[in-house]
Structures are given as structure tokens and as C-alpha cells.
Scaffold this motif. Structure first.
Motif, short mmCIF file in Angstrom:
data_model
loop_
_atom_site.label_atom_id
_atom_site.label_comp_id
_atom_site.label_asym_id
_atom_site.label_seq_id
_atom_site.Cartn_x
_atom_site.Cartn_y
_atom_site.Cartn_z
N MET A 46 1.06 -1.31 -0.08
CA MET A 46 0.13 -0.13 -0.12
C MET A 46 0.94 1.25 0.06
N LYS A 47 0.40 2.29 -0.78
CA LYS A 47 1.13 3.60 -0.72
C LYS A 47 -0.15 4.46 -0.87
N ASN A 48 0.06 5.50 0.19
CA ASN A 48 -0.84 6.59 0.22
C ASN A 48 -2.43 6.04 0.19
N GLY A 49 -2.72 4.97 0.71
CA GLY A 49 -4.15 4.39 0.82
C GLY A 49 -4.26 3.49 -0.59
N ARG A 50 -3.51 3.42 -1.38
CA ARG A 50 -3.78 2.66 -2.49
C ARG A 50 -2.97 1.27 -2.80
N THR A 51 -3.64 0.28 -3.24
CA THR A 51 -2.76 -0.92 -3.57
C THR A 51 -1.93 -0.87 -4.66
N VAL A 52 -0.77 -0.67 -4.58
CA VAL A 52 0.13 -0.57 -5.84
C VAL A 52 1.07 -1.89 -6.05
N ARG A 53 0.82 -2.95 -5.34
CA ARG A 53 1.37 -4.18 -5.87
C ARG A 53 0.64 -5.45 -4.91
N ILE A 54 0.28 -6.71 -5.65
CA ILE A 54 -0.02 -7.74 -5.12
C ILE A 54 1.01 -8.74 -5.30
N ARG A 55 1.78 -9.17 -4.39
CA ARG A 55 2.70 -10.41 -4.35
C ARG A 55 1.79 -11.67 -4.09
N ILE A 56 1.71 -12.63 -4.51
CA ILE A 56 0.95 -14.01 -4.24
C ILE A 56 2.15 -15.02 -3.63
N ARG A 57 1.82 -15.35 -2.40
CA ARG A 57 2.50 -16.45 -1.88
C ARG A 57 1.89 -17.92 -2.24
N ARG A 58 2.27 -18.59 -3.34
CA ARG A 58 1.68 -19.79 -3.79
C ARG A 58 1.92 -21.02 -2.71
N PRO A 59 0.83 -21.88 -2.57
CA PRO A 59 1.03 -22.90 -1.58
C PRO A 59 2.19 -24.18 -2.20
N GLU A 60 2.15 -24.07 -3.34
CA GLU A 60 3.16 -24.93 -3.99
C GLU A 60 3.54 -24.42 -5.41
N GLY A 61 4.60 -25.24 -5.99
CA GLY A 61 4.90 -24.75 -7.39
C GLY A 61 6.44 -24.29 -7.22
N GLU A 62 6.79 -23.83 -8.57
CA GLU A 62 8.15 -23.59 -8.70
C GLU A 62 8.49 -22.40 -8.11
N THR A 63 7.58 -21.47 -8.62
CA THR A 63 7.75 -19.98 -8.38
C THR A 63 6.89 -19.98 -7.10
N ARG A 64 7.53 -19.64 -6.04
CA ARG A 64 6.86 -19.70 -4.81
C ARG A 64 6.16 -18.35 -4.54
N TYR A 65 6.61 -17.33 -5.16
CA TYR A 65 6.22 -15.78 -4.97
C TYR A 65 5.78 -15.55 -6.64
N TYR A 66 4.81 -14.96 -6.59
CA TYR A 66 4.36 -14.34 -7.96
C TYR A 66 3.73 -13.17 -7.70
N VAL A 67 4.29 -12.20 -8.69
CA VAL A 67 3.67 -10.41 -8.65
C VAL A 67 2.87 -10.22 -9.59
N ILE A 68 1.70 -9.86 -9.49
CA ILE A 68 0.70 -9.48 -10.55
C ILE A 68 1.27 -8.45 -11.29
N PRO A 69 1.15 -8.72 -12.74
CA PRO A 69 1.68 -7.69 -13.58
C PRO A 69 1.27 -6.29 -13.41
N GLY A 70 2.11 -5.41 -13.70
CA GLY A 70 1.74 -4.01 -13.37
C GLY A 70 1.71 -3.53 -12.03
N SER A 71 2.22 -4.45 -11.26
CA SER A 71 2.53 -3.97 -9.81
C SER A 71 3.92 -3.16 -9.64
N ASP A 72 4.05 -2.30 -8.63
CA ASP A 72 5.09 -1.50 -8.43
C ASP A 72 6.03 -2.36 -7.56
N MET A 73 7.36 -2.49 -8.09
CA MET A 73 8.35 -3.23 -7.40
C MET A 73 9.21 -2.75 -6.42
N GLU A 74 8.76 -1.41 -5.85
CA GLU A 74 9.66 -0.99 -4.51
C GLU A 74 9.56 -1.94 -3.49
#
Length: 159
Positions: A46-74
């Protein structure tokens, strides 16, 4: 009851990219690429009350964390009082430490032991009275510890 959701009932979601405000991307076959939203624990930034990134911790799979495209990477940081910062890899740890000790320390989640702070965060760390490192206890964490110990002199304002 019958309304309980079993984890085996959960499935990844696919949506039109445009419905999330993302640009249209065409695959080689000319069809529109869709937005993949995998099942898992959503970790918002969150930045200034807005959601700017959603990272998802997956329960399984090769890529444990996935960032929704368009997200801020700060890097995730909570608080800017400047007294002390706890620097850790996991954003889940950041949320927990802020919940339990946010009145004592600001928290920073770097996302990976090899990540380095950008100019804005480096300036905040430079002005702090103390930096507490809490990297994972593995080879990558040990290597990062060396960078922080060496880099700390350039990060801290001496007076």
C-alpha cells in the motif's frame, strides 16, 4: 457445513488483462494474453491508501512468489520515523514485525537477500539511529550480511 471451502476446491483465476487496467498483449497465435491470478496468500503493498502491488505466496509450485503484472516493485517498508529499521527478506515478516513492534521499529522487506535498497530507502536508512538485519539463515543471507556490514558505513551518516 456445505458452505466450507476446501483447499482442493480453490483454483487459479484467469481474467482479461484489460479488466485490471493492463495493456492488451497478443500471443503469437494472435489471441489476447489473459491475466493469471494464482491461488495463494495475497500480500498487498500500500502507498498513500492505494494498493500498488499484489504479491502472491503460492502454496506450491516452482515459483513460490508471484507478482501480479503492473505492480510497483519498490521494496516494502512500513513507517518512516527514522529511529531504527529492521531489514528482512520476507514481506510476511515485515507485516508481523510491524504488528508486534511497529511502535519501536520501522520495518523493511527487501524481498530477496541479494536485493539492495534504492535511493529513497537508502536515504531513510542513512538517517536512522540503528539498522537491524534479519536475513534468512542460509548462504545467501550470510553473503548479504557481508554487503550490509560493508555498505553500512556508506549508508549511515557519521557525526
Amino acid at each position: 457445513g456445505s458452505s466450507d471451502v476446501c483447499s482442493s476446491d480453490l483454483k487459479d483465476i484467469f481474467r482479461p488483462r484489460e479488466s485490471w487496467g493492463l495493456e492488451t498483449i497478443l500471443k503469437d497465435n494472435g489471441r489476447k494474453k489473459v491475466l493469471w491470478i494464482p491461488i495463494g496468500l495475497a500480500i498487498p503493498l500500500m502507498k498513500n491508501g492505494r494498493t500498488v502491488r499484489i504479491r502472491i505466496r503460492r502454496p506450491e509450485g516452482e515459483t513460490r512468489y508471484y507478482v501480479i503484472p503492473g505492480s510497483d516493485m519498490e521494496m516494502m517498508f512500513i513507517g518512516e520515523n527514522g529511529r531504527a529499521y529492521a531489514v528482512m527478506e520476507s514481506e510476511l515478516d515485515v507485516i508481523l514485525v510491524d504488528q508486534e513492534a511497529g511502535d519501536l521499529v520501522d520495518v523493511v522487506g527487501i524481498g530477496s537477500s541479494s536485493a539492495k535498497p534504492g535511493p529513497r530507502l537508502m536515504e531513510m536508512l542513512r538517517k536512522s539511529a540503528m539498522i537491524l538485519l534479519s536475513h534468512d539463515y542460509d548462504n545467501a543471507g550470510a553473503k548479504a550480511k557481508t554487503w550490509w556490514e560493508i555498505g553500512r558505513a556508506s549508508c549511515r551518516e557519521r557525526g
